[in-house]
Design a protein around this motif. Structure first.
Motif, PDB file in Angstrom:
ATOM      1  N   MET A   1      87.180 -37.556 -91.641  1.00 16.42           N
ATOM      2  CA  MET A   1      86.182 -37.479 -90.601  1.00 16.42           C
ATOM      3  C   MET A   1      86.779 -36.759 -89.408  1.00 16.42           C
ATOM      4  O   MET A   1      87.844 -36.211 -89.477  1.00 16.42           O
ATOM      5  CB  MET A   1      85.763 -38.909 -90.277  1.00 16.42           C
ATOM      6  CG  MET A   1      84.442 -39.046 -89.623  1.00 16.42           C
ATOM      7  SD  MET A   1      83.140 -38.540 -90.734  1.00 16.42           S
ATOM      8  CE  MET A   1      81.778 -38.832 -89.713  1.00 16.42           C
ATOM      9  N   PHE A   2      86.109 -36.763 -88.317  1.00 17.47           N
ATOM     10  CA  PHE A   2      86.576 -36.046 -87.144  1.00 17.47           C
ATOM     11  C   PHE A   2      86.914 -37.017 -86.034  1.00 17.47           C
ATOM     12  O   PHE A   2      86.429 -38.127 -85.963  1.00 17.47           O
ATOM     13  CB  PHE A   2      85.523 -35.050 -86.651  1.00 17.47           C
ATOM     14  CG  PHE A   2      84.221 -35.706 -86.319  1.00 17.47           C
ATOM     15  CD1 PHE A   2      83.986 -36.152 -85.049  1.00 17.47           C
ATOM     16  CD2 PHE A   2      83.265 -35.874 -87.278  1.00 17.47           C
ATOM     17  CE1 PHE A   2      82.806 -36.773 -84.729  1.00 17.47           C
ATOM     18  CE2 PHE A   2      82.076 -36.503 -86.960  1.00 17.47           C
ATOM     19  CZ  PHE A   2      81.848 -36.945 -85.693  1.00 17.47           C
ATOM     20  N   ALA A   3      87.793 -36.571 -85.148  1.00 15.12           N
ATOM     21  CA  ALA A   3      88.153 -37.378 -83.986  1.00 15.12           C
ATOM     22  C   ALA A   3      87.329 -36.922 -82.801  1.00 15.12           C
ATOM     23  O   ALA A   3      87.099 -35.740 -82.613  1.00 15.12           O
ATOM     24  CB  ALA A   3      89.634 -37.218 -83.682  1.00 15.12           C
ATOM     25  N   ILE A   4      86.858 -37.859 -82.012  1.00 12.33           N
ATOM     26  CA  ILE A   4      86.070 -37.543 -80.831  1.00 12.33           C
ATOM     27  C   ILE A   4      87.007 -37.118 -79.706  1.00 12.33           C
ATOM     28  O   ILE A   4      87.903 -37.867 -79.338  1.00 12.33           O
ATOM     29  CB  ILE A   4      85.256 -38.766 -80.372  1.00 12.33           C
ATOM     30  CG1 ILE A   4      84.339 -39.262 -81.481  1.00 12.33           C
ATOM     31  CG2 ILE A   4      84.465 -38.454 -79.121  1.00 12.33           C
ATOM     32  CD1 ILE A   4      83.196 -38.370 -81.791  1.00 12.33           C
ATOM     33  N   PRO A   5      86.825 -35.923 -79.153  1.00 14.09           N
ATOM     34  CA  PRO A   5      87.638 -35.545 -77.992  1.00 14.09           C
ATOM     35  C   PRO A   5      87.412 -36.531 -76.849  1.00 14.09           C
ATOM     36  O   PRO A   5      86.334 -37.101 -76.709  1.00 14.09           O
ATOM     37  CB  PRO A   5      87.124 -34.157 -77.628  1.00 14.09           C
ATOM     38  CG  PRO A   5      86.466 -33.649 -78.868  1.00 14.09           C
ATOM     39  CD  PRO A   5      85.938 -34.863 -79.585  1.00 14.09           C
ATOM     40  N   ASP A   6      88.442 -36.742 -76.050  1.00  8.64           N
ATOM     41  CA  ASP A   6      88.370 -37.734 -74.976  1.00  8.64           C
ATOM     42  C   ASP A   6      87.190 -37.499 -74.036  1.00  8.64           C
ATOM     43  O   ASP A   6      86.603 -38.438 -73.529  1.00  8.64           O
ATOM     44  CB  ASP A   6      89.669 -37.742 -74.176  1.00  8.64           C
ATOM     45  CG  ASP A   6      90.808 -38.337 -74.981  1.00  8.64           C
ATOM     46  OD1 ASP A   6      90.529 -39.097 -75.926  1.00  8.64           O
ATOM     47  OD2 ASP A   6      91.970 -38.045 -74.661  1.00  8.64           O
ATOM     48  N   ALA A   7      86.836 -36.253 -73.792  1.00 10.94           N
ATOM     49  CA  ALA A   7      85.746 -35.964 -72.870  1.00 10.94           C
ATOM     50  C   ALA A   7      84.388 -36.403 -73.432  1.00 10.94           C
ATOM     51  O   ALA A   7      83.479 -36.708 -72.673  1.00 10.94           O
ATOM     52  CB  ALA A   7      85.703 -34.473 -72.552  1.00 10.94           C
ATOM     53  N   VAL A  35      94.836 -25.154 -85.261  1.00 12.87           N
ATOM     54  CA  VAL A  35      93.900 -24.993 -84.143  1.00 12.87           C
ATOM     55  C   VAL A  35      92.526 -24.561 -84.655  1.00 12.87           C
ATOM     56  O   VAL A  35      91.492 -25.026 -84.173  1.00 12.87           O
ATOM     57  CB  VAL A  35      94.455 -23.992 -83.108  1.00 12.87           C
ATOM     58  CG1 VAL A  35      93.423 -23.652 -82.055  1.00 12.87           C
ATOM     59  CG2 VAL A  35      95.702 -24.562 -82.458  1.00 12.87           C
ATOM     60  N   TYR A  36      92.484 -23.672 -85.656  1.00 14.76           N
ATOM     61  CA  TYR A  36      91.205 -23.250 -86.238  1.00 14.76           C
ATOM     62  C   TYR A  36      90.472 -24.434 -86.873  1.00 14.76           C
ATOM     63  O   TYR A  36      89.268 -24.588 -86.723  1.00 14.76           O
ATOM     64  CB  TYR A  36      91.411 -22.155 -87.282  1.00 14.76           C
ATOM     65  CG  TYR A  36      91.725 -20.795 -86.704  1.00 14.76           C
ATOM     66  CD1 TYR A  36      91.288 -20.414 -85.447  1.00 14.76           C
ATOM     67  CD2 TYR A  36      92.478 -19.880 -87.429  1.00 14.76           C
ATOM     68  CE1 TYR A  36      91.588 -19.175 -84.919  1.00 14.76           C
ATOM     69  CE2 TYR A  36      92.771 -18.631 -86.917  1.00 14.76           C
ATOM     70  CZ  TYR A  36      92.321 -18.291 -85.663  1.00 14.76           C
ATOM     71  OH  TYR A  36      92.610 -17.053 -85.151  1.00 14.76           O
ATOM     72  N   ILE A  37      91.201 -25.270 -87.595  1.00 14.72           N
ATOM     73  CA  ILE A  37      90.581 -26.447 -88.214  1.00 14.72           C
ATOM     74  C   ILE A  37      90.052 -27.386 -87.133  1.00 14.72           C
ATOM     75  O   ILE A  37      88.925 -27.890 -87.229  1.00 14.72           O
ATOM     76  CB  ILE A  37      91.582 -27.171 -89.135  1.00 14.72           C
ATOM     77  CG1 ILE A  37      91.832 -26.322 -90.373  1.00 14.72           C
ATOM     78  CG2 ILE A  37      91.066 -28.553 -89.533  1.00 14.72           C
ATOM     79  CD1 ILE A  37      92.935 -26.849 -91.270  1.00 14.72           C
ATOM     80  N   ASP A  38      90.827 -27.610 -86.087  1.00 14.91           N
ATOM     81  CA  ASP A  38      90.393 -28.476 -84.994  1.00 14.91           C
ATOM     82  C   ASP A  38      89.147 -27.908 -84.313  1.00 14.91           C
ATOM     83  O   ASP A  38      88.190 -28.636 -84.031  1.00 14.91           O
ATOM     84  CB  ASP A  38      91.525 -28.641 -83.981  1.00 14.91           C
ATOM     85  CG  ASP A  38      91.215 -29.681 -82.933  1.00 14.91           C
ATOM     86  OD1 ASP A  38      90.582 -30.691 -83.286  1.00 14.91           O
ATOM     87  OD2 ASP A  38      91.610 -29.474 -81.780  1.00 14.91           O
ATOM     88  N   GLY A  39      89.147 -26.615 -84.056  1.00 11.08           N
ATOM     89  CA  GLY A  39      87.982 -25.986 -83.437  1.00 11.08           C
ATOM     90  C   GLY A  39      86.737 -26.095 -84.303  1.00 11.08           C
ATOM     91  O   GLY A  39      85.641 -26.378 -83.809  1.00 11.08           O
ATOM     92  N   ALA A  40      86.901 -25.892 -85.611  1.00  6.46           N
ATOM     93  CA  ALA A  40      85.762 -26.010 -86.524  1.00  6.46           C
ATOM     94  C   ALA A  40      85.213 -27.433 -86.540  1.00  6.46           C
ATOM     95  O   ALA A  40      83.993 -27.639 -86.517  1.00  6.46           O
ATOM     96  CB  ALA A  40      86.175 -25.575 -87.928  1.00  6.46           C
ATOM     97  N   LEU A  41      86.102 -28.418 -86.562  1.00  7.46           N
ATOM     98  CA  LEU A  41      85.649 -29.810 -86.552  1.00  7.46           C
ATOM     99  C   LEU A  41      84.920 -30.158 -85.255  1.00  7.46           C
ATOM    100  O   LEU A  41      83.925 -30.887 -85.266  1.00  7.46           O
ATOM    101  CB  LEU A  41      86.837 -30.753 -86.769  1.00  7.46           C
ATOM    102  CG  LEU A  41      87.451 -30.726 -88.164  1.00  7.46           C
ATOM    103  CD1 LEU A  41      88.708 -31.574 -88.208  1.00  7.46           C
ATOM    104  CD2 LEU A  41      86.450 -31.187 -89.201  1.00  7.46           C
TER     105      LEU A  41
END
Length: 86
Positions: A1-7, A61-67
Protein backbone atom coordinates in the motif's frame (compact mmCIF):
# COMPACT_ATOMS: atom_id res chain seq x y z
CA UNK A 1 0.00 0.00 0.00
CA UNK A 2 1.08 3.60 0.15
CA UNK A 3 2.25 5.81 2.98
CA UNK A 4 0.43 9.06 3.62
CA UNK A 5 2.77 12.06 3.42
CA UNK A 6 2.83 14.01 6.68
CA UNK A 7 1.15 17.02 5.08
CA UNK A 8 -1.88 14.91 4.05
CA UNK A 9 -2.28 13.00 7.30
CA UNK A 10 -4.65 15.50 9.01
CA UNK A 11 -6.85 15.48 5.90
CA UNK A 12 -6.84 11.68 5.80
CA UNK A 13 -7.77 11.47 9.49
CA UNK A 14 -10.62 13.97 9.07
CA UNK A 15 -11.89 12.11 6.02
CA UNK A 16 -11.73 8.77 7.80
CA UNK A 17 -13.57 10.27 10.78
CA UNK A 18 -16.32 11.55 8.46
CA UNK A 19 -16.90 8.40 6.43
CA UNK A 20 -16.77 5.72 9.16
CA UNK A 21 -19.58 5.10 11.64
CA UNK A 22 -18.74 5.87 15.27
CA UNK A 23 -19.06 2.21 16.30
CA UNK A 24 -16.37 1.14 13.81
CA UNK A 25 -14.09 4.16 14.04
CA UNK A 26 -11.51 2.54 16.33
CA UNK A 27 -11.06 -0.46 14.04
CA UNK A 28 -10.87 1.82 11.00
CA UNK A 29 -8.13 3.98 12.52
CA UNK A 30 -6.25 0.86 13.63
CA UNK A 31 -6.33 -0.57 10.11
CA UNK A 32 -5.40 2.82 8.64
CA UNK A 33 -2.35 3.06 10.91
CA UNK A 34 -1.38 -0.56 10.21
CA UNK A 35 -1.32 0.07 6.47
CA UNK A 36 0.68 3.27 6.96
CA UNK A 37 3.27 1.54 9.11
CA UNK A 38 3.68 -1.29 6.62
CA UNK A 39 4.93 1.36 4.19
CA UNK A 40 7.35 2.67 6.81
CA UNK A 41 8.80 -0.82 7.23
CA UNK A 42 9.00 -1.73 3.53
CA UNK A 43 10.23 1.63 2.23
CA UNK A 44 13.82 1.57 3.61
CA UNK A 45 14.39 -2.00 2.45
CA UNK A 46 12.96 -1.37 -1.01
CA UNK A 47 14.78 1.96 -1.39
CA UNK A 48 18.08 0.42 -0.29
CA UNK A 49 17.65 -2.50 -2.67
CA UNK A 50 16.93 -0.15 -5.58
CA UNK A 51 19.94 1.98 -4.68
CA UNK A 52 22.21 -1.07 -4.50
CA UNK A 53 20.93 -2.34 -7.85
CA UNK A 54 20.92 0.94 -9.84
CA UNK A 55 23.51 2.98 -7.96
CA UNK A 56 21.25 6.02 -7.48
CA UNK A 57 18.04 7.07 -5.75
CA UNK A 58 16.30 7.95 -9.03
CA UNK A 59 14.14 4.82 -9.27
CA UNK A 60 13.11 5.00 -5.63
CA UNK A 61 12.07 8.64 -6.08
CA UNK A 62 10.07 7.76 -9.23
CA UNK A 63 8.22 5.00 -7.36
CA UNK A 64 7.49 7.36 -4.46
CA UNK A 65 6.24 10.05 -6.83
CA UNK A 66 3.99 7.59 -8.65
CA UNK A 67 2.51 6.35 -5.38
CA UNK A 68 1.83 9.92 -4.24
CA UNK A 69 0.09 10.74 -7.54
CA UNK A 70 -2.05 7.60 -7.29
CA UNK A 71 -2.92 8.55 -3.71
CA UNK A 72 -3.96 12.06 -4.78
CA UNK A 73 -6.13 10.65 -7.58
CA UNK A 74 -7.84 8.26 -5.19
CA UNK A 75 -8.57 11.14 -2.78
CA UNK A 76 -10.16 13.11 -5.62
CA UNK A 77 -12.53 10.21 -6.36
CA UNK A 78 -14.09 10.42 -2.90
CA UNK A 79 -17.31 12.37 -2.89
CA UNK A 80 -19.01 13.73 0.19
CA UNK A 81 -22.75 13.32 0.35
CA UNK A 82 -24.47 16.58 1.17
CA UNK A 83 -28.02 16.96 2.36
CA UNK A 84 -30.21 19.04 0.12
CA UNK A 85 -32.27 21.77 1.71
CA UNK A 86 -36.01 21.24 1.44
Amino acid sequence: MFAIPDALQPMAHALLNDVVDAAERGAAFGLFNLVGEIGAVISPALGGTLFDHYGSWTHAVYIDGALMLISALLYMLIREHTARAA
